[in-house]
Design a protein around this motif. Structure first.
Motif, PDB file in Angstrom:
ATOM      1  N   ARG A   1      14.921   4.291   6.155  1.00  0.00           N
ATOM      2  CA  ARG A   1      15.058   3.915   7.557  1.00  0.00           C
ATOM      3  C   ARG A   1      15.262   2.407   7.731  1.00  0.00           C
ATOM      4  O   ARG A   1      15.893   1.977   8.688  1.00  0.00           O
ATOM      5  CB  ARG A   1      13.809   4.337   8.347  1.00  0.00           C
ATOM      6  N   PHE A   2      14.681   1.613   6.835  1.00  0.00           N
ATOM      7  CA  PHE A   2      14.627   0.183   7.049  1.00  0.00           C
ATOM      8  C   PHE A   2      15.585  -0.617   6.181  1.00  0.00           C
ATOM      9  O   PHE A   2      15.586  -1.845   6.249  1.00  0.00           O
ATOM     10  CB  PHE A   2      13.202  -0.335   6.808  1.00  0.00           C
TER      11      PHE A   2
ATOM     12  N   ILE B   1       0.810  -1.216   0.000  1.00  0.00           N
ATOM     13  CA  ILE B   1       0.000   0.000   0.000  1.00  0.00           C
ATOM     14  C   ILE B   1       0.844   1.267   0.000  1.00  0.00           C
ATOM     15  O   ILE B   1       0.368   2.348  -0.352  1.00  0.00           O
ATOM     16  CB  ILE B   1      -0.951  -0.013   1.217  1.00  0.00           C
ATOM     17  N   LEU B   2       2.122   1.152   0.398  1.00  0.00           N
ATOM     18  CA  LEU B   2       2.961   2.340   0.544  1.00  0.00           C
ATOM     19  C   LEU B   2       3.679   2.646  -0.766  1.00  0.00           C
ATOM     20  O   LEU B   2       4.232   1.764  -1.416  1.00  0.00           O
ATOM     21  CB  LEU B   2       3.978   2.120   1.660  1.00  0.00           C
TER      22      LEU B   2
ATOM     23  N   ALA C   1      12.942   4.461  -9.102  1.00  0.00           N
ATOM     24  CA  ALA C   1      12.754   4.950  -7.744  1.00  0.00           C
ATOM     25  C   ALA C   1      11.300   4.721  -7.342  1.00  0.00           C
ATOM     26  O   ALA C   1      10.452   4.388  -8.172  1.00  0.00           O
ATOM     27  CB  ALA C   1      13.099   6.438  -7.668  1.00  0.00           C
ATOM     28  N   ASN C   2      11.004   4.903  -6.072  1.00  0.00           N
ATOM     29  CA  ASN C   2       9.634   4.684  -5.599  1.00  0.00           C
ATOM     30  C   ASN C   2       8.631   5.589  -6.314  1.00  0.00           C
ATOM     31  O   ASN C   2       7.484   5.187  -6.551  1.00  0.00           O
ATOM     32  CB  ASN C   2       9.559   4.902  -4.082  1.00  0.00           C
ATOM     33  N   ARG C   3       9.053   6.811  -6.641  1.00  0.00           N
ATOM     34  CA  ARG C   3       8.124   7.730  -7.313  1.00  0.00           C
ATOM     35  C   ARG C   3       7.787   7.255  -8.728  1.00  0.00           C
ATOM     36  O   ARG C   3       6.789   7.682  -9.310  1.00  0.00           O
ATOM     37  CB  ARG C   3       8.727   9.128  -7.355  1.00  0.00           C
TER      38      ARG C   3
ATOM     39  N   GLN D   1       7.146   5.586   0.948  1.00  0.00           N
ATOM     40  CA  GLN D   1       8.000   4.425   0.727  1.00  0.00           C
ATOM     41  C   GLN D   1       9.470   4.819   0.774  1.00  0.00           C
ATOM     42  O   GLN D   1      10.300   4.087   1.326  1.00  0.00           O
ATOM     43  CB  GLN D   1       7.673   3.795  -0.622  1.00  0.00           C
ATOM     44  N   ASP D   2       9.819   5.971   0.204  1.00  0.00           N
ATOM     45  CA  ASP D   2      11.207   6.435   0.256  1.00  0.00           C
ATOM     46  C   ASP D   2      11.675   6.582   1.695  1.00  0.00           C
ATOM     47  O   ASP D   2      12.790   6.184   2.047  1.00  0.00           O
ATOM     48  CB  ASP D   2      11.338   7.779  -0.470  1.00  0.00           C
TER      49      ASP D   2
END
Length: 699
Positions: free
Chosen positions: A190-191, A178-179, A502-504, A184-185
């Protein structure tokens, strides 16, 4: 501690061979209760099972159970569970769903969860729920306005960072579909290190293989043959001894009348030849003179016996030397050991409820022990060579001496000789039927056999305890799901990096898994199967088209290999089809569920209503491009043997239905699938608001 032992239940093992499995590749079914729920269970029990389902990667089942407990008023304020229930409810609703395909029903459940926790205490569950709700609100606002809102996202991220590590992990794993975009970036940044560590955390490589090992069957003591004869055997043996002894005495008496010297020579030769024959015969007829008495002398299940023999053969083959010459010698030397071990295991464990796979550890232990003795030279018994070489001269000398004696006395007294011959033959037959020879051999070897049996039982018990201790840290089902979730996140990032995205750039993504060929399998009762190797398919949907990458994932190590990639535009999709085949359990009866293509006129609601009493044996997605190249994924493949227990709950299919809904929408609408999905949801939201306004409720 193994999962079955944590719950105080034994592991139930069933044979499962799916479409990608081969004959002999068995699966383990743990008879655990974590996913088991009955209609009459109290709400507390159903909520506990719902949390287990969520941790086990089955959010649809968890969502269904939480809706049930909510409808009966469970956890309503002032209950201290309101926040916890609301958090897990929202997590279940969003789990394995793409935001583009969320509708009025899903958002309605989220609002009901928000209302449930409105007056709850300010605890960790409430803070985690607030983060979830703020994420949803940010996504909806982003979709309506077409832009990010940094101030709200920053506040949401601050709340997220303030949560405990376990809650952050739950949110990150369950909301991967969903992210998107900036959210998401942020989470990826962070993860990234967390995902890298978590994929191999908790000694994954050392423990995963244990998940696919059945609970070992306890060793059974070997029953030693007790010296003794039954009444009929005693009668036959006594009659045989009288007949044979009388014939021998009569023959010697007649021979002594003719020649005392000849009688003495014949007596000495018979004693020597008969002794040599008695010493050698047990080696040639090990089954008759076996030291161990059959525990189950009746007929055995041929399928069970065949599988045990295959297990024994496979374990001995694993220990064969690599050198061709020594390997050939090994296989010849081990023939009798394999046959005897297989026969003993079939006799000791051939009873209802015992699966051959549960005694594979014992066959492996015996094979290793015999291999050590063979390599050290302990099995080179020179007496055995003497026994094999001595039976021919022993039998020959004895037979020649008896025939010579009978011929000698026949020339003098033919009628009496005929009586003696009849006595010899009748006596030998009765002695054989009465098993007098076996009785005598048992008496001679009983003490030694009993000592060997006690030693073997003690050693097997020690090996069993070591085996149980080795499997004691077997991973839980939730551990397997967590590792797989992190693998999916890692492989998605890998696919994006390889395609330079990229996420975008990624509007949505879908990750599907299927069992790799020859993969081992295991599952908890009422839960989906886990595999030792997967074929993982990652679909990245961008405005320009689809990027697809598939790899083979070795699950114990997390190593991905055999990578294949393909890119295609939306307008080159020629056809898409999802085939579902399974069984339905309405009113306690089983009914075949036809493939979706063969159920004309069935809509989404009808397909949804086919659960929870339906069981999907397999679900295959087939995407065909205009070039004729197919993309075929069997996202579930279970064996019908799972269904033998009518109390088995239908395994949740959340993982693949969530991803397949995206793939079906893409195949149906092409490049316009995103806009149409949003339009459909906006339409449903509009109807939901209108309905709520007319009833004075908040959607």
């Amino acid at each position: 501690m193994s999962p079955a032992r944590r719950e105080g239940r034994s592991a139930e093992v069933r044979n499962e061979a799916g479409g990608n499995a081969t004959i002999g590749v068995q699966g383990v079914v743990y008879g655990d209760v974590r996913y088991e729920v009955k209609s009459e269970d109290p709400p507390e029990r159903k909520f506990w099972v719902a949390k287990n389902c969520l941790a086990g990667g089955m959010p649809r089942r968890a969502e269904e159970l939480i809706q049930e407990v909510f409808q009966v008023g469970f956890a309503r304020p002032p209950s201290t569970l309101a926040n916890e229930v609301a958090f897990h409810w929202v997590l279940a609703v969003l789990g394995d769903r793409s935001f583009e395909l969320l509708g009025h029903e899903e958002f309605g459940d989220i609002e009901r969860a928000r209302t449930l926790a409105a007056d709850g205490p300010a605890d960790d569950w409430r803070r985690a729920l607030d983060v979830l709700l703020e994420l949803v609100d940010c996504l909806r606002l982003q979709e309506r306005t077409g832009r990010d809102h940094p101030e709200r996202l920053d506040a949401c991220f601050a709340g997220f960072d303030g949560l405990s590590e376990s809650l952050r992990e739950e949110i990150r794993r369950h909301l991967d579909l969903i992210l998107t975009g900036a959210i998401q970036d942020h989470l990826d940044a962070r993860f990234a290190e967390v995902v890298r560590r978590a994929r191999t955390a908790d000694r994954r490589e050392e423990r995963v293989w244990k998940f696919f090992e059945p609970e070992p069957a306890e060793p059974q003591p070997i029953p030693v043959r007790e010296p003794g004869l039954e009444v009929l055997q005693q009668t036959a043996a006594a009659g045989g001894a009288l007949l044979g002894g009388g014939a021998l005495i009569l023959s010697f008496a007649l021979l002594a009348l003719l020649s005392v010297k000849a009688a003495v020579i014949v007596g000495v030769v018979l004693v020597a030849g008969g002794g040599l024959l008695a010493f050698c015969l047990p080696s040639h007829f090990p089954k008759r003179y076996s030291a161990f008495a059959p525990r189950n002398p009746g007929p055995k299940d041929p399928d069970f016996a065949a599988r045990v023999e295959e297990i024994v053969r496979r374990q001995f083959a694993r220990r064969a030397p690599e050198d061709a010459l020594r390997g050939a010698g090994w296989h010849v030397a081990m023939g009798r050991f394999r046959a005897r071990l297989a026969e003993e295991l079939v006799d000791l464990y051939s009873r209802p409820g015992t699966e051959p796979s549960t005694i594979e550890w014992l066959a492996d232990w015996h094979a290793k022990k015999i291999a050590r003795r063979w390599r050290s030279g302990e099995l080179r018994d020179t007496r055995r060579v003497v026994k094999w070489l001595g039976v021919v001269p022993g039998a020959g000398v004895t037979a020649f001496t008896v025939l010579s004696m009978l011929w000698k006395i026949y020339q003098s007294e033919p009628r009496i000789t005929q009586v003696a011959v009849g006595g010899f033959l009748g006596g030998a037959l009765l002695l054989a039927l009465g098993r007098a020879d076996v009785h005598l051999w048992s008496r001679i070897t009983y003490t030694r056999n009993r000592s060997e049996a006690e030693t073997r039982t003690r050693e097997e018990r020690e090996a069993y305890e070591r085996r149980v201790a080795l499997l004691d840290d077997r991973p839980d089902d939730a551990d397997m799901v967590r590792w797989l979730d992190y693998d999916k996140i890692y492989l998605r990032r890998l696919a994006m990096n390889q395609h330079g995205l990229a996420n975008r750039d990624v509007v949505a993504h879908a990750v599907l898994t299927e069992a790799a060929p020859q993969a081992r399998r295991a599952r908890f009762s009422n839960g989906p199967p886990r595999f030792s190797a997967y074929r993982v398919w990652i679909f990245l949907f961008t405005l320009d088209g689809v990027r697809e990458i598939n790899v083979r994932l070795d699950f114990p190590t997390g190593i991905a290999q055999d990578q294949q990639r393909i890119e295609f535009r939306y307008d080159v999709i020629a056809a898409a089809r999802v085939t579902e085949v399974g069984l339905r359990f309405d009113d306690g009866h089983r009914e075949i569920i036809l493939p979706r293509a063969e159920r004309p006129g069935e809509g989404a609601k009808e397909r949804r209503d086919a659960g929870p009493s339906s069981f999907i044996l397999f679900q295959e997605f087939r995407l065909t491009l205009t070039s004729g190249e197919p993309i075929s994924i069997t996202v579930e493949n279970l064996d019908g043997a799972i269904l033998e227990d009518d109390q088995n709950r239908v395994p949740d299919d959340s993982e693949f239905t969530g991803a397949l809904r995206i793939l079906e929408a893409v195949a149906a609408d092409g490049r316009d699938w995103i806009a149409r999905a949003r339009k459909r949801r906006d339409h449903r939201d509009h109807r939901g608001h209108a309905h709520a306004s007319s009833n004075g409720d908040r959607p």
